[in-house]
Motif scaffolding. Structure first.
Motif, PDB file in Angstrom:
ATOM      1  N   HIS A 170       0.704  -1.105  -0.133  1.00  0.00           N
ATOM      2  CA  HIS A 170       0.031  -0.127   0.197  1.00  0.00           C
ATOM      3  C   HIS A 170       1.087   1.273   0.077  1.00  0.00           C
ATOM      4  O   HIS A 170       2.121   1.508   0.514  1.00  0.00           O
ATOM      5  N   GLY A 171       0.374   2.118  -0.422  1.00  0.00           N
ATOM      6  CA  GLY A 171       1.124   3.522  -0.740  1.00  0.00           C
ATOM      7  C   GLY A 171       0.685   4.340   0.632  1.00  0.00           C
ATOM      8  O   GLY A 171      -0.425   4.371   1.235  1.00  0.00           O
ATOM      9  N   TYR A 198       2.474   7.527   1.330  1.00  0.00           N
ATOM     10  CA  TYR A 198       2.615   9.074   1.112  1.00  0.00           C
ATOM     11  C   TYR A 198       3.260   9.203  -0.364  1.00  0.00           C
ATOM     12  O   TYR A 198       4.076   8.540  -0.888  1.00  0.00           O
ATOM     13  N   GLN A 199       2.791  10.245  -0.822  1.00  0.00           N
ATOM     14  CA  GLN A 199       2.781  10.362  -2.535  1.00  0.00           C
ATOM     15  C   GLN A 199       3.584  11.826  -2.609  1.00  0.00           C
ATOM     16  O   GLN A 199       3.550  12.811  -1.880  1.00  0.00           O
ATOM     17  N   ASN A 257       5.989  14.482  -5.500  1.00  0.00           N
ATOM     18  CA  ASN A 257       5.987  14.838  -6.980  1.00  0.00           C
ATOM     19  C   ASN A 257       7.584  14.812  -7.103  1.00  0.00           C
ATOM     20  O   ASN A 257       8.294  15.516  -6.403  1.00  0.00           O
ATOM     21  N   LYS A 260       4.342  11.499 -10.228  1.00  0.00           N
ATOM     22  CA  LYS A 260       3.859  11.182  -8.923  1.00  0.00           C
ATOM     23  C   LYS A 260       4.479   9.795  -8.353  1.00  0.00           C
ATOM     24  O   LYS A 260       4.265   8.823  -9.102  1.00  0.00           O
ATOM     25  N   VAL A 261       5.220   9.801  -7.270  1.00  0.00           N
ATOM     26  CA  VAL A 261       5.916   8.787  -6.821  1.00  0.00           C
ATOM     27  C   VAL A 261       5.269   8.484  -5.332  1.00  0.00           C
ATOM     28  O   VAL A 261       5.306   9.293  -4.573  1.00  0.00           O
ATOM     29  N   TRP A 262       5.036   7.026  -4.939  1.00  0.00           N
ATOM     30  CA  TRP A 262       4.464   6.671  -3.563  1.00  0.00           C
ATOM     31  C   TRP A 262       5.606   6.086  -2.851  1.00  0.00           C
ATOM     32  O   TRP A 262       6.400   5.289  -3.448  1.00  0.00           O
ATOM     33  N   THR A 310       5.963   3.539  -0.214  1.00  0.00           N
ATOM     34  CA  THR A 310       5.002   2.354   0.175  1.00  0.00           C
ATOM     35  C   THR A 310       5.511   1.718   1.223  1.00  0.00           C
ATOM     36  O   THR A 310       6.228   1.985   1.950  1.00  0.00           O
TER      37      THR A 310
END
Length: 243
Positions: A16-17, A19-20, A22, A27-29, A31
């Motif tokens: 699960h992601g 925090y996202q 930029n 967009k990079v998560w 995980t």
């Protein structure tokens, strides 16, 4: 496998992601795998700092912690030396590091984490490091003629019929290493998630036996297999066959 895998009472063993961010417009998560890797690495760094300080002030009558440190070092040194022989001093630090990292990752499910090695991105990265080490040392310790002869084996070098097959075999090394570790850890994660998800509060005590197998026993075996194959491949690359 743990409460972190369950979501609102449902069976959930996915990544699960958290925090996202930029990154250059993408967009990079961050995980759960990244978080667990950082936790494992932090524990390793803290343990290494404490162990280093302890050994700097070692006494003739070691306490329990010093005995544990010396036991771990002797065990890892012996494992690497018995497999790699004269090449052991050059690779013992790396092999020991990945051994501890993989083992801690595999057993992290006991402490409520999702094992980082249940993420193929983690195991593939480790396998690619091994792949680079193999071919770096092959180029370093073997001549072009020896490499060509090896790639054409078992036929003579002037008849390279087996060359494509051997190249495919070389490429398959990191794939097989990463998939073996990933599949075994993920299967344990899935099974334990099913146990806790289907039984709920009934699965409080007896699944401990399953944790012993999937986390401790299987985790230790897969750690040993990965490191042993890495040492074997690298040693073969460092020792060219005699003409």
């Amino acid at each position: 496998m743990n409460q972190g895998i369950l979501l609102s009472g449902d069976i959930d063993f996915m990544i699960h992601g958290i925090y996202q961010v930029n990154f250059f417009g993408h967009k990079v998560w961050i995980t759960t795998s990244h978080a667990c890797i950082l936790i494992v690495m932090a524990i390793m760094v803290i343990f290494a700092i404490v162990a280093n300080r302890k050994l700097k002030h070692a006494t003739d009558k070691p306490d329990a912690f010093q005995n544990v440190i010396e036991l771990i070092v002797e065990m890892l040194d012996g494992m690497v030396e018995s497999t790699m022989g004269k090449w052991a001093p050059k690779f013992v630090n790396y092999i020991s590091t990945i051994f501890i990292f993989i083992l801690m990752s595999n057993i992290s499910g006991l402490f409520g984490l999702r094992p980082p090695t249940a993420d193929y991105g983690t195991t593939l990265a480790l396998a690619l490091i091994t792949f680079v080490m193999i071919h770096f040392n092959k180029i370093k310790h073997q001549s072009a003629k020896q490499i060509w002869t090896s790639e054409c084996s078992p036929l003579p070098p002037w008849l390279p019929i087996w060359l494509p097959i051997n190249i495919v075999s070389d490429i398959a090394v990191p794939i097989s290493l990463s998939l073996r570790l990933f599949a075994n850890v993920l299967s344990g994660t899935v099974i334990m998630a099913l146990v806790y998800g289907l039984l709920g509060k009934l699965a409080l005590a007896w699944p401990a036996a399953l944790h012993v197998y999937f986390d401790l026993f299987s985790g230790a075996i897969q750690t040993y297999v990965f490191c042993m194959l890495t040492m074997t491949y690298v040693t073969q690359a460092c020792e060219p066959e005699e003409d």
